[in-house]
Design an enzyme around this catalytic site. Structure first.
Site, PDB file in Angstrom:
ATOM      1  N   MET A   1     -86.109 -75.146  -9.547  1.00  0.00           N
ATOM      2  CA  MET A   1     -86.136 -73.823  -8.916  1.00  0.00           C
ATOM      3  C   MET A   1     -84.847 -73.500  -8.157  1.00  0.00           C
ATOM      4  O   MET A   1     -84.865 -72.707  -7.219  1.00  0.00           O
ATOM      5  CB  MET A   1     -87.316 -73.741  -7.939  1.00  0.00           C
ATOM      6  CG  MET A   1     -88.668 -74.083  -8.552  1.00  0.00           C
ATOM      7  SD  MET A   1     -89.979 -74.027  -7.316  1.00  0.00           S
ATOM      8  CE  MET A   1     -91.322 -74.842  -8.205  1.00  0.00           C
TER       9      MET A   1
ATOM     10  N   TYR B   1     -86.697 -68.103  -4.548  1.00  0.00           N
ATOM     11  CA  TYR B   1     -88.116 -67.859  -4.288  1.00  0.00           C
ATOM     12  C   TYR B   1     -88.424 -67.572  -2.817  1.00  0.00           C
ATOM     13  O   TYR B   1     -89.528 -67.182  -2.472  1.00  0.00           O
ATOM     14  CB  TYR B   1     -88.979 -69.039  -4.779  1.00  0.00           C
ATOM     15  CG  TYR B   1     -88.682 -70.385  -4.134  1.00  0.00           C
ATOM     16  CD1 TYR B   1     -89.029 -70.642  -2.809  1.00  0.00           C
ATOM     17  CD2 TYR B   1     -88.056 -71.387  -4.856  1.00  0.00           C
ATOM     18  CE1 TYR B   1     -88.752 -71.873  -2.224  1.00  0.00           C
ATOM     19  CE2 TYR B   1     -87.786 -72.616  -4.283  1.00  0.00           C
ATOM     20  CZ  TYR B   1     -88.133 -72.848  -2.968  1.00  0.00           C
ATOM     21  OH  TYR B   1     -87.861 -74.052  -2.388  1.00  0.00           O
ATOM     22  N   GLU B   2     -87.430 -67.741  -1.927  1.00  0.00           N
ATOM     23  CA  GLU B   2     -87.713 -67.510  -0.502  1.00  0.00           C
ATOM     24  C   GLU B   2     -87.832 -66.023  -0.185  1.00  0.00           C
ATOM     25  O   GLU B   2     -88.672 -65.626   0.613  1.00  0.00           O
ATOM     26  CB  GLU B   2     -86.634 -68.168   0.364  1.00  0.00           C
ATOM     27  CG  GLU B   2     -86.673 -69.696   0.273  1.00  0.00           C
ATOM     28  CD  GLU B   2     -85.569 -70.362   1.076  1.00  0.00           C
ATOM     29  OE1 GLU B   2     -85.516 -70.147   2.290  1.00  0.00           O
ATOM     30  OE2 GLU B   2     -84.755 -71.093   0.473  1.00  0.00           O
TER      31      GLU B   2
ATOM     32  N   HIS C   1     -95.420 -79.901  -3.462  1.00  0.00           N
ATOM     33  CA  HIS C   1     -94.140 -80.087  -2.785  1.00  0.00           C
ATOM     34  C   HIS C   1     -94.123 -81.446  -2.085  1.00  0.00           C
ATOM     35  O   HIS C   1     -93.101 -82.146  -2.074  1.00  0.00           O
ATOM     36  CB  HIS C   1     -93.904 -78.949  -1.781  1.00  0.00           C
ATOM     37  CG  HIS C   1     -92.526 -78.962  -1.187  1.00  0.00           C
ATOM     38  ND1 HIS C   1     -91.376 -78.949  -1.963  1.00  0.00           N
ATOM     39  CD2 HIS C   1     -92.105 -79.008   0.102  1.00  0.00           C
ATOM     40  CE1 HIS C   1     -90.308 -78.978  -1.168  1.00  0.00           C
ATOM     41  NE2 HIS C   1     -90.718 -79.012   0.079  1.00  0.00           N
TER      42      HIS C   1
ATOM     43  N   ALA D   1     -83.893 -81.556  -7.008  1.00  0.00           N
ATOM     44  CA  ALA D   1     -85.029 -82.298  -7.556  1.00  0.00           C
ATOM     45  C   ALA D   1     -85.524 -81.499  -8.753  1.00  0.00           C
ATOM     46  O   ALA D   1     -85.467 -80.269  -8.745  1.00  0.00           O
ATOM     47  CB  ALA D   1     -86.125 -82.426  -6.514  1.00  0.00           C
TER      48      ALA D   1
ATOM     49  N   SER E   1     -83.470 -81.868  -2.528  1.00  0.00           N
ATOM     50  CA  SER E   1     -84.460 -82.920  -2.247  1.00  0.00           C
ATOM     51  C   SER E   1     -84.058 -84.209  -2.958  1.00  0.00           C
ATOM     52  O   SER E   1     -83.741 -84.196  -4.146  1.00  0.00           O
ATOM     53  CB  SER E   1     -85.837 -82.489  -2.747  1.00  0.00           C
ATOM     54  OG  SER E   1     -86.195 -81.243  -2.213  1.00  0.00           O
TER      55      SER E   1
HETATM   56  N1  HPA Z   1     -90.868 -77.808 -11.606  1.00  0.00           N
HETATM   57  C1  HPA Z   1     -90.024 -77.062 -10.862  1.00  0.00           C
HETATM   58  N2  HPA Z   1     -89.313 -77.538  -9.865  1.00  0.00           N
HETATM   59  C2  HPA Z   1     -89.417 -78.837  -9.594  1.00  0.00           C
HETATM   60  C3  HPA Z   1     -90.282 -79.678 -10.315  1.00  0.00           C
HETATM   61  C4  HPA Z   1     -91.035 -79.148 -11.376  1.00  0.00           C
HETATM   62  O1  HPA Z   1     -91.817 -79.823 -12.076  1.00  0.00           O
HETATM   63  N3  HPA Z   1     -90.151 -80.919  -9.766  1.00  0.00           N
HETATM   64  C5  HPA Z   1     -89.259 -80.822  -8.765  1.00  0.00           C
HETATM   65  N4  HPA Z   1     -88.799 -79.573  -8.646  1.00  0.00           N
END
Ligand code: HPA
Length: 268
Positions: free
Chosen positions: A206, A83-84, A242, A111, A28
């Site tokens: 993640m 996690y999927e 998300h 991200a 992302s």
């Molecule tokens: N935690 C986990 N994964 C993420 C986060 C977060 O705060 N922000 C973007 N991906």
């Protein structure tokens, strides 16, 4: 192994003149990199045996072959997350294929949430090391001594120095820090964020960690960058979701992609 050969042949057949050396996984916030590709050929993951069918909004499933500057690259837009399905080896086959077509370096992007108030949303962070908090490995079940992968300097110090130099030359601030992997898909609790800070992490996310382990097992050099979309849970009044991650990622996408493109173009 047959799966690997099938995907490799499909790629070779449709892009016989492209010989990527650097593989990039787009998370992302980093999708704008594909605007920097020239002479690109696209493969939907559905045409490539063993490639994942992404189920996450904001992650398409396309492999691009082309050039960034003079650098021949393979860009994966879309990855499989632990996690999927609960399996953490979902990227094993794509990485094997990318190695088989000539890639020697893996550049990962994601991200992430920041654990440092001085590294606010919209910051970019070079990953210097990671914490595998779930203690899950994509290598469980592998045979042979190579499975005992050395994880010292898993994030290549030479490539990290180069990335820092490119950022400096661009005038882009690039933080550096430790990425803590949480399996997700739920966001962390404020107590978990306090724990991660105590353990020495600078960011949480993640993804990425399983692929780094797989890449080191394959002998690929690894460079990884995080796009900070938020402060960790409980560190600000912001409501994490998300949609919020994607909004933030979208807002900074051009800056992130410009840095990534310059880094990738200059990699050895
Ligand atoms: N935690 C986990 N994964 C993420 C986060 C977060 O705060 N922000 C973007 N991906």
């Amino acid at each position: 192994m047959n799966t690997t050969l099938n995907a490799m042949h499909t790629i070779r057949q449709h892009a016989p003149d492209l010989h990527p050396r650097v593989a990039v996984v787009l998370g992302s916030g980093w999708g704008g990199l594909t605007d920097h590709l020239t002479g690109a050929i696209q493969f939907p993951y559905s045409d490539l045996p063993g490639f994942p069918q992404p189920s996450v909004a904001g992650h398409s499933g396309t492999l691009w072959l082309g050039h960034i500057g003079a650098q021949p690259v393979a860009v994966m837009s879309g990855r499989k997350h632990g996690y999927e399905t609960g399996a953490v080896d979902g990227m094993a086959e794509p990485l094997r294929v990318l190695k088989s077509i000539g890639c020697h370096t893996l550049v990962q992007t994601n991200a992430a949430g920041s654990l440092r108030p001085d590294m606010p949303p919209q910051s970019l962070m070079l990953i210097s090391d990671h914490l595998n908090l779930p203690q899950r490995s994509p290598l469980v079940g592998q045979l042979g001594s190579e499975r005992f992968v050395n994880m010292v300097e898993a994030y290549d110090p030479e490539l990290n120095r180069l990335a820092a130099q490119v950022a400096q030359a661009q005038g882009t601030t690039l933080f550096e820090g430790v990425y803590a992997w949480f399996l997700g898909p739920q966001f962390e609790t404020p107590a978990e964020i306090r724990m991660a800070r105590l353990l020495g992490a600078d960011a949480v996310g993640m993804s990425t960690v399983p692929e780094t382990i797989l890449a080191r097992h394959l002998g690929l050099r690894v460079l990884a960058l995080s796009f900070i979309t938020n402060l960790g849970a409980g560190m600000s009044a912001e409501h994490l979701s998300h949609a919020h991650t994607l909004d933030q990622a979208q807002a900074g996408s051009a800056k992130a992609s410009r840095l990534l493109a310059d880094i990738v173009a200059q990699l050895p």
